[in-house]
Design an enzyme around this catalytic site. Structure first.
Site, PDB file in Angstrom:
ATOM      1  N   THR A 160     -71.849  -3.923 -14.756  1.00 58.13           N
ATOM      2  CA  THR A 160     -71.294  -2.608 -14.408  1.00 58.13           C
ATOM      3  C   THR A 160     -71.281  -2.493 -12.885  1.00 58.13           C
ATOM      4  O   THR A 160     -70.375  -2.994 -12.240  1.00 58.13           O
ATOM      5  CB  THR A 160     -72.087  -1.467 -15.075  1.00 58.13           C
ATOM      6  OG1 THR A 160     -73.489  -1.650 -14.828  1.00 58.13           O
ATOM      7  CG2 THR A 160     -71.848  -1.439 -16.577  1.00 58.13           C
ATOM      8  N   LYS A 186     -77.826  -8.082 -17.259  1.00 56.00           N
ATOM      9  CA  LYS A 186     -77.162  -7.178 -16.340  1.00 56.00           C
ATOM     10  C   LYS A 186     -78.121  -6.029 -16.047  1.00 56.00           C
ATOM     11  O   LYS A 186     -78.979  -5.660 -16.861  1.00 56.00           O
ATOM     12  CB  LYS A 186     -75.842  -6.664 -16.906  1.00 56.00           C
ATOM     13  CG  LYS A 186     -75.944  -5.758 -18.125  1.00 56.00           C
ATOM     14  CD  LYS A 186     -76.256  -4.289 -17.857  1.00 56.00           C
ATOM     15  CE  LYS A 186     -75.327  -3.691 -16.839  1.00 56.00           C
ATOM     16  NZ  LYS A 186     -75.720  -2.253 -16.599  1.00 56.00           N
ATOM     17  N   THR A 197     -85.122  -1.862 -19.655  1.00 56.60           N
ATOM     18  CA  THR A 197     -84.605  -1.641 -18.306  1.00 56.60           C
ATOM     19  C   THR A 197     -83.332  -2.405 -17.983  1.00 56.60           C
ATOM     20  O   THR A 197     -83.057  -2.642 -16.825  1.00 56.60           O
ATOM     21  CB  THR A 197     -85.671  -1.953 -17.235  1.00 56.60           C
ATOM     22  OG1 THR A 197     -85.989  -3.354 -17.252  1.00 56.60           O
ATOM     23  CG2 THR A 197     -86.926  -1.173 -17.441  1.00 56.60           C
ATOM     24  N   GLU A 283     -78.933  -1.028  -7.050  1.00 53.20           N
ATOM     25  CA  GLU A 283     -77.792  -0.376  -6.410  1.00 53.20           C
ATOM     26  C   GLU A 283     -78.103  -0.028  -4.959  1.00 53.20           C
ATOM     27  O   GLU A 283     -79.039   0.709  -4.656  1.00 53.20           O
ATOM     28  CB  GLU A 283     -77.404   0.872  -7.200  1.00 53.20           C
ATOM     29  CG  GLU A 283     -76.753   0.523  -8.524  1.00 53.20           C
ATOM     30  CD  GLU A 283     -76.558   1.711  -9.435  1.00 53.20           C
ATOM     31  OE1 GLU A 283     -75.750   1.571 -10.368  1.00 53.20           O
ATOM     32  OE2 GLU A 283     -77.204   2.755  -9.240  1.00 53.20           O
ATOM     33  N   ASN A 405     -74.148   6.326  -6.797  1.00 52.52           N
ATOM     34  CA  ASN A 405     -74.414   7.159  -7.946  1.00 52.52           C
ATOM     35  C   ASN A 405     -73.812   8.557  -7.852  1.00 52.52           C
ATOM     36  O   ASN A 405     -73.669   9.244  -8.855  1.00 52.52           O
ATOM     37  CB  ASN A 405     -75.920   7.247  -8.203  1.00 52.52           C
ATOM     38  CG  ASN A 405     -76.436   5.979  -8.850  1.00 52.52           C
ATOM     39  OD1 ASN A 405     -76.244   5.772 -10.043  1.00 52.52           O
ATOM     40  ND2 ASN A 405     -77.020   5.095  -8.057  1.00 52.52           N
ATOM     41  N   THR A 410     -66.814   9.221 -11.767  1.00 57.04           N
ATOM     42  CA  THR A 410     -65.441   9.509 -11.333  1.00 57.04           C
ATOM     43  C   THR A 410     -64.869   8.431 -10.446  1.00 57.04           C
ATOM     44  O   THR A 410     -63.697   8.469 -10.110  1.00 57.04           O
ATOM     45  CB  THR A 410     -65.402  10.849 -10.579  1.00 57.04           C
ATOM     46  OG1 THR A 410     -66.342  10.807  -9.498  1.00 57.04           O
ATOM     47  CG2 THR A 410     -65.754  12.000 -11.505  1.00 57.04           C
TER      48      THR A 410
END
Length: 410
Positions: A160, A186, A197, A283, A405, A410
């Site tokens: 992702t 992933k 997790t 991230e 995040n 969107t």
């Protein structure tokens, strides 16, 4: 683990299809807005003994129910995975869609429906575009292969917000037979040590029963995937599945087998490799943080302290800013929920001693700054209370984490 003393050898070009009996593949079916792979599968040519562990989040996605149902007899032939949509909080429709995914792939691949596990990852609360999923499922069996291209396509299909694929493979000798253990995973955000997790898949051609595999998977998960954190959030879709084809031809592995420890070490190495890769790819992350706790009253206490420190937003921010702020480290240790002696704590950042018996030690700030600018930061904490030890992994907290995040949906 120290590679030079390990009972296994890393296979640099190995993949999830290196163990005998496995094929994999992936393709783009249209769930992602970009033309990246978003549907994949791993298939075993024989019934594989299998095991799984799942998220402890009480809000659980529909695919987990499907996988639990398929694993009722301890065997699987395939795992079907989509990315781009979590199929979580989608009600009765989501559950029906997950079971339809299982049935459709089973029919397309010539398997029984109960042979197929299902996993999903992506945005929560949006129904799957089943027209696209079913079209992709019809094409997926033709995309499966036992070569590296198929494995790579699968590894891409499960991502992702990940920036890199996460894979590993090792081999070892069991009963004179070559046995492989491999994995793909992933995970980048919504990562917290609370089982499992992430999405993870481990394959092996070792002969091992499903019950022994389940015990090994759970124990190993507690020391690897449950010891990582990125942001303190446990996902609705977390799942780790292990499949054993048995085609290596060794005598069935149990805890009584004379080479059980060697196999368990290889299995743990793969899980630890994948877990650390997830933490490193958090991230927005720029650094991997490894927290080593020793001297705890027992292993459980050590794990609690290590996870609390590596998950502290203040510690993570300090590492990002290259600030050797040991005060944040001892403060996190003190709120881990286990007894510590507040007057007996030692702390090192890399090789730099900052605290001895809870007393500040003058240190070279410039040397600390230089160390903290590296991409792997090791924090060692000795509680001086007992023999308990544990290691946890995480990453720094950066501006990019918020950016990623803030616009994830969107």
């Amino acid at each position: 683990m120290v590679q030079g003393t390990a009972p296994y050898t890393v296979v640099p070009d190995g993949s999830i299809t290196t163990p005998q009996g496995f094929r994999a593949g992936g393709l783009h079916c249209g769930l992602k807005k970009t033309p990246r792979h978003d549907l994949g599968a791993v298939v075993c040519e024989v019934p594989a003994n299998a095991a799984a562990v799942y998220t402890t989040n009480l809000v659980q996605a529909a695919p987990l129910k499907v996988t639990r149902d398929s694993l009722g007899d301890g065997r699987l032939r395939a795992v079907l995975v989509n990315s781009g949509n979590a199929n979580a909080c989608t009600g009765k429709r989501g559950e029906e869609d997950a079971f339809q995914m299982r049935a459709s792939f089973a029919a397309a691949a010539g398997l029984a429906a109960g042979d197929v596990a299902v996993a999903s990852t992506g945005v929560i609360g949006e129904p799957l575009r089943m027209d696209r999923v079913l079209d992709g499922i019809a094409k997926l069996p033709a995309a499966l292969s036992a070569d590296r291209a198929g494995a790579d396509a699968f590894s891409q299909a499960i991502l992702t917000t990940d920036l890199v694929e996460k894979t590993g493979c090792v081999k070892l000798e069991i009963d004179g037979r070559t046995v492989h253990v491999a994995g793909a995973a992933k995970g980048s955000g919504m990562i917290h040590p609370n089982m499992a997790t992430m999405l993870g898949f481990v394959t092996t051609d070792a002969a091992i029963g499903s019950e022994a595999l389940q015990r090994l998977l759970r124990t190993t998960t507690d020391r690897t995937f449950n010891m990582i954190t990125v942001d303190g959030d446990t996902s609705t879709n977390d799942m780790l599945v292990a499949m054993a084809s048995g085609l290596a031809g060794n005598r069935e592995l149990t805890e009584d087998h004379p080479q059980w420890a060697q196999f368990a070490a290889a299995f743990r190495f793969i899980c630890e490799t994948l877990a650390k890769a997830i933490a490193r790819d958090g991230e927005g992350a720029t650094k991997l943080i490894e927290v080593r706790v020793s001297g705890a009253a027992d292993e459980a206490a050590a794990r609690a302290v290590a996870k609390t420190i590596v998950g502290s937003s203040l510690v993570k921010s300090a590492v990002f800013g290259a600030d050797a702020n040991w005060g944040r480290i001892i403060a996190a240790a003190g709120r881990a929920g286990v007894p510590i002696d507040p007057d007996a704590v030692d702390i090192r950042i890399g090789d730099i001693v900052t605290l001895e018996r809870s007393r500040p030690i003058p240190f070279d700030e410039e040397a600390a700054l230089a160390y903290l600018k590296g991409d792997t930061i090791v924090i060692a904490v000795n509680l001086n209370m007992g023999a308990g030890e544990a290691i946890a992994w995480g990453c720094d907290l950066t501006y990019d984490y918020v950016r990623i995040n803030a616009a994830y949906r969107t």
